[in-house]
Design an enzyme around this catalytic site. Structure first.
Site, PDB file in Angstrom:
ATOM      1  N   HIS A 260      42.710  44.268  44.940  1.00  0.00           N
ATOM      2  CA  HIS A 260      43.689  42.942  45.080  1.00  0.00           C
ATOM      3  C   HIS A 260      43.641  43.173  46.635  1.00  0.00           C
ATOM      4  O   HIS A 260      44.253  44.450  47.261  1.00  0.00           O
ATOM      5  CB  HIS A 260      45.024  43.551  44.439  1.00  0.00           C
ATOM      6  CG  HIS A 260      45.615  42.481  43.838  1.00  0.00           C
ATOM      7  ND1 HIS A 260      46.289  41.944  44.932  1.00  0.00           N
ATOM      8  CD2 HIS A 260      45.656  41.661  42.879  1.00  0.00           C
ATOM      9  CE1 HIS A 260      47.494  40.750  44.088  1.00  0.00           C
ATOM     10  NE2 HIS A 260      46.803  40.960  43.111  1.00  0.00           N
ATOM     11  N   GLU A 318      44.812  42.553  35.593  1.00  0.00           N
ATOM     12  CA  GLU A 318      43.823  41.905  34.632  1.00  0.00           C
ATOM     13  C   GLU A 318      42.696  42.930  34.319  1.00  0.00           C
ATOM     14  O   GLU A 318      42.957  43.600  32.400  1.00  0.00           O
ATOM     15  CB  GLU A 318      42.213  41.252  35.466  1.00  0.00           C
ATOM     16  CG  GLU A 318      42.390  40.192  35.987  1.00  0.00           C
ATOM     17  CD  GLU A 318      43.052  38.579  35.729  1.00  0.00           C
ATOM     18  OE1 GLU A 318      43.727  39.263  34.428  1.00  0.00           O
ATOM     19  OE2 GLU A 318      42.551  38.342  36.090  1.00  0.00           O
TER      20      GLU A 318
HETATM   21  N1  ACO Z   1      34.982  46.804  42.739  1.00  0.00           N
HETATM   22  C1  ACO Z   1      33.703  47.345  44.037  1.00  0.00           C
HETATM   23  N2  ACO Z   1      33.861  46.724  44.750  1.00  0.00           N
HETATM   24  C2  ACO Z   1      35.326  46.017  45.622  1.00  0.00           C
HETATM   25  C3  ACO Z   1      36.259  45.920  44.285  1.00  0.00           C
HETATM   26  C4  ACO Z   1      36.064  46.519  43.256  1.00  0.00           C
HETATM   27  N3  ACO Z   1      36.493  45.943  41.925  1.00  0.00           N
HETATM   28  N4  ACO Z   1      36.874  44.866  44.483  1.00  0.00           N
HETATM   29  C5  ACO Z   1      36.748  44.721  46.490  1.00  0.00           C
HETATM   30  N5  ACO Z   1      35.674  46.077  46.702  1.00  0.00           N
HETATM   31  C6  ACO Z   1      35.163  46.553  48.258  1.00  0.00           C
HETATM   32  C7  ACO Z   1      34.318  45.517  48.699  1.00  0.00           C
HETATM   33  O1  ACO Z   1      32.883  45.299  48.364  1.00  0.00           O
HETATM   34  C8  ACO Z   1      34.293  45.482  50.149  1.00  0.00           C
HETATM   35  O2  ACO Z   1      33.876  46.516  50.097  1.00  0.00           O
HETATM   36  P1  ACO Z   1      32.714  46.807  52.166  1.00  0.00           P
HETATM   37  O3  ACO Z   1      34.748  46.672  52.684  1.00  0.00           O
HETATM   38  O4  ACO Z   1      32.344  48.071  51.631  1.00  0.00           O
HETATM   39  O5  ACO Z   1      32.142  45.040  51.855  1.00  0.00           O
HETATM   40  C9  ACO Z   1      35.953  46.041  50.243  1.00  0.00           C
HETATM   41  O6  ACO Z   1      36.775  46.152  48.601  1.00  0.00           O
HETATM   42  C10 ACO Z   1      36.582  45.078  50.015  1.00  0.00           C
HETATM   43  O7  ACO Z   1      36.987  43.993  49.494  1.00  0.00           O
HETATM   44  P2  ACO Z   1      37.354  42.430  49.947  1.00  0.00           P
HETATM   45  O8  ACO Z   1      36.562  41.139  48.911  1.00  0.00           O
HETATM   46  O9  ACO Z   1      37.082  42.362  51.575  1.00  0.00           O
HETATM   47  O10 ACO Z   1      38.748  42.490  48.847  1.00  0.00           O
HETATM   48  P3  ACO Z   1      39.582  41.436  48.538  1.00  0.00           P
HETATM   49  O11 ACO Z   1      41.268  41.721  49.017  1.00  0.00           O
HETATM   50  O12 ACO Z   1      39.097  40.379  49.843  1.00  0.00           O
HETATM   51  O13 ACO Z   1      39.393  41.086  47.309  1.00  0.00           O
HETATM   52  C11 ACO Z   1      39.627  40.491  44.492  1.00  0.00           C
HETATM   53  C12 ACO Z   1      40.530  41.354  46.576  1.00  0.00           C
HETATM   54  C13 ACO Z   1      38.889  39.473  45.274  1.00  0.00           C
HETATM   55  C14 ACO Z   1      40.275  40.538  43.556  1.00  0.00           C
HETATM   56  C15 ACO Z   1      38.395  42.045  45.084  1.00  0.00           C
HETATM   57  O14 ACO Z   1      39.562  43.912  44.815  1.00  0.00           O
HETATM   58  C16 ACO Z   1      37.795  42.263  43.607  1.00  0.00           C
HETATM   59  O15 ACO Z   1      36.605  41.056  43.391  1.00  0.00           O
HETATM   60  N6  ACO Z   1      37.644  42.635  42.283  1.00  0.00           N
HETATM   61  C17 ACO Z   1      37.201  42.913  41.415  1.00  0.00           C
HETATM   62  C18 ACO Z   1      37.667  40.984  40.612  1.00  0.00           C
HETATM   63  C19 ACO Z   1      39.105  41.641  40.215  1.00  0.00           C
HETATM   64  O16 ACO Z   1      39.247  42.157  39.595  1.00  0.00           O
HETATM   65  N7  ACO Z   1      39.876  39.859  39.702  1.00  0.00           N
HETATM   66  C20 ACO Z   1      41.101  40.274  39.424  1.00  0.00           C
HETATM   67  C21 ACO Z   1      41.973  40.310  40.836  1.00  0.00           C
HETATM   68  S1  ACO Z   1      43.396  39.777  40.257  1.00  0.00           S
HETATM   69  C22 ACO Z   1      44.422  38.618  40.745  1.00  0.00           C
HETATM   70  O17 ACO Z   1      44.045  37.997  40.613  1.00  0.00           O
HETATM   71  C23 ACO Z   1      45.115  37.877  39.161  1.00  0.00           C
END
Ligand code: ACO
Length: 382
Positions: A260, A318
């Site tokens: 998140h 989620e």
């Molecule tokens: N699984 C694996 N790796 C992840 C995940 C995940 N669910 N989430 C983040 N990461 C990793 C990324 O690959 C990145 O790794 P790196 O630094 O090696 O490149 C690091 O964690 C940071 O990721 P960002 O994309 O910069 O984090 P951001 O804050 O932008 O993303 C997000 C938040 C979009 C929710 C992300 O965690 C994600 O894609 N989660 C999966 C989708 C999801 O569950 N969405 C619902 C969110 S809740 C809502 O909106 C109601």
């Protein structure tokens, strides 16, 4: 000036609607900790709270429910669009976006953008969302939608229409109410921000909510629970969890339902929905599936720490959304539209709040392209 990628940590508005504390893992809705309000309130009480800043007394709640009930019909123009969408097998989230646009046709006060008129539009939107989604599911499955039933709550009405006329059990209605209240508002999330940006241009509430639906659709925001449930089903039994999740992380896949932008500890909504799911599955669904989901979560958190050390990736709302909504019999295609039914309460409250103290939201960008290029006539271009 330094840019804030993804506007991370930028405060874009003051709000009295909800407080998200990402470090402590706390969510407060109009003064109530989520754990206090979500298991107890109905969706109607949460709507009233968000729009009025306090809970209704018994008489106010009765009057408010009557107001919502008066808007619980399907406009002809909306039904027409939904029928065309169903014929083309348009996904429900897109059909909802298209349907909400048509509500301008039944605007109670066209061209009157006063706060009072927008309050009436908010009632109309909150009442019609469950009708649109429930009825569209019937249409998409080749059936004529049935008429909404009088005197049902929004949660019960939605399940009644979706199922084609079955009266939902009190357990299902309670679980859905808990879910809808849990997702009713959440600070400056992407869809709420979208609604506020649109409102800040002095555009109308239907446009703001239509834009917000578009933002919610993406898997980085509200589109994750379907894939989260798919992952649990694909795993199927506890002994496969480690192998499947390891394979996904090795391929660079993201685990849906984890991570998140704001919460760097566990998303408090995950706990509330995990408790709601446990209650529901214990009484009215498949307890083994809940136990499997809990086990998969444990393995996922351990492997996320191994593959992405220091990123503090925790379970988000989620993951257990998938469990609750599956437990009450909804197909995964309806997970995001059901999220929208809950979140329209927050969107409309933010539109009203933005309107009360509006200033155009207009950030800047930093230009990183070329400069001083020379004009080349089209016939001389390579
Ligand atoms: N699984 C694996 N790796 C992840 C995940 C995940 N669910 N989430 C983040 N990461 C990793 C990324 O690959 C990145 O790794 P790196 O630094 O090696 O490149 C690091 O964690 C940071 O990721 P960002 O994309 O910069 O984090 P951001 O804050 O932008 O993303 C997000 C938040 C979009 C929710 C992300 O965690 C994600 O894609 N989660 C999966 C989708 C999801 O569950 N969405 C619902 C969110 S809740 C809502 O909106 C109601």
């Amino acid at each position: 000036m330094p840019t804030a990628s993804g506007l991370e940590n930028v405060i874009a508005a003051e709000t009295r609607l909800s407080m998200v504390d990402g470090t402590a893992g706390k969510l407060v809705i109009c003064g109530y900790p989520l754990e206090e309000i979500a298991p107890n309130a109905t969706y109607e009480e949460a709507l009233y709270l968000l729009w009025n800043g306090r809970l209704p007394n018994a008489k106010e709640l009765k009057d408010f429910e009557a107001e919502l009930e008066a808007e619980s019909s399907m406009p002809d123009s909306t039904l027409l669009v939904l029928k065309l969408a169903a014929k083309a097998k348009v996904p429900t989230m897109d059909a909802l976006r298209m349907a909400v646009s048509t509500l301008s046709v039944v605007d109670p006060k066209p061209a009157d953008e006063s706060i009072e008129s927008n309050r009436q539009r908010a009632v109309l939107l909150a009442a019609k969302f469950p009708i649109i989604v429930g009825s569209y599911w019937q249409l998409k499955n080749g059936k004529e939608p049935i008429k909404p039933k009088a005197k049902l709550s929004r949660a019960a009405q939605f399940l009644y229409l979706f199922s084609g006329g079955e009266t939902p059990s009190p357990e299902f209605v309670r679980a859905l109410n808990t879910y809808l209240v849990t997702v009713s508002d959440h600070g400056m999330n992407a869809s709420t921000f979208t609604a506020r940006v649109i409102t800040s241009t002095l555009s109308d509430m239907f446009s703001a909510v239509t834009g917000a639906i578009g933002a919610l659709k993406g898997p980085a925001h509200g589109g994750a629970p379907g894939p989260a449930l798919d992952m649990v089903f694909e795993i199927g039994k506890p002994e496969r969890a480690e192998e499947v999740i390891r394979r996904m992380l090795t391929h660079g896949d993201r685990l849906m339902g984890f991570g998140h932008r704001v919460y760097k500890v566990r998303d408090p909504r995950a706990d509330v929905l995990s408790a709601a799911a446990e209650k529901l599955y214990e009484k009215a669904a498949d307890r083994d599936l809940y136990d499997l989901a809990k086990y998969v979560e444990k393995v996922a958190l351990r492997l996320l720490e191994e593959y992405k050390p220091g990123r503090h990736l925790q379970t988000n709302v989620e993951y257990f959304t998938a469990m609750v909504l599956h437990g009450i019999g909804l197909p995964s295609e309806l997970f995001s539209p059901t999220f929208a039914i809950g979140r329209v309460s927050g969107w409309t409250a933010h539109v009203l709040e933005q309107q009360e103290n509006n200033r155009l939201i207009r950030p800047q960008s930093e230009y990183v392209g070329p400069r001083n290029l020379k004009w080349v006539p089209v016939e001389k271009r390579a």
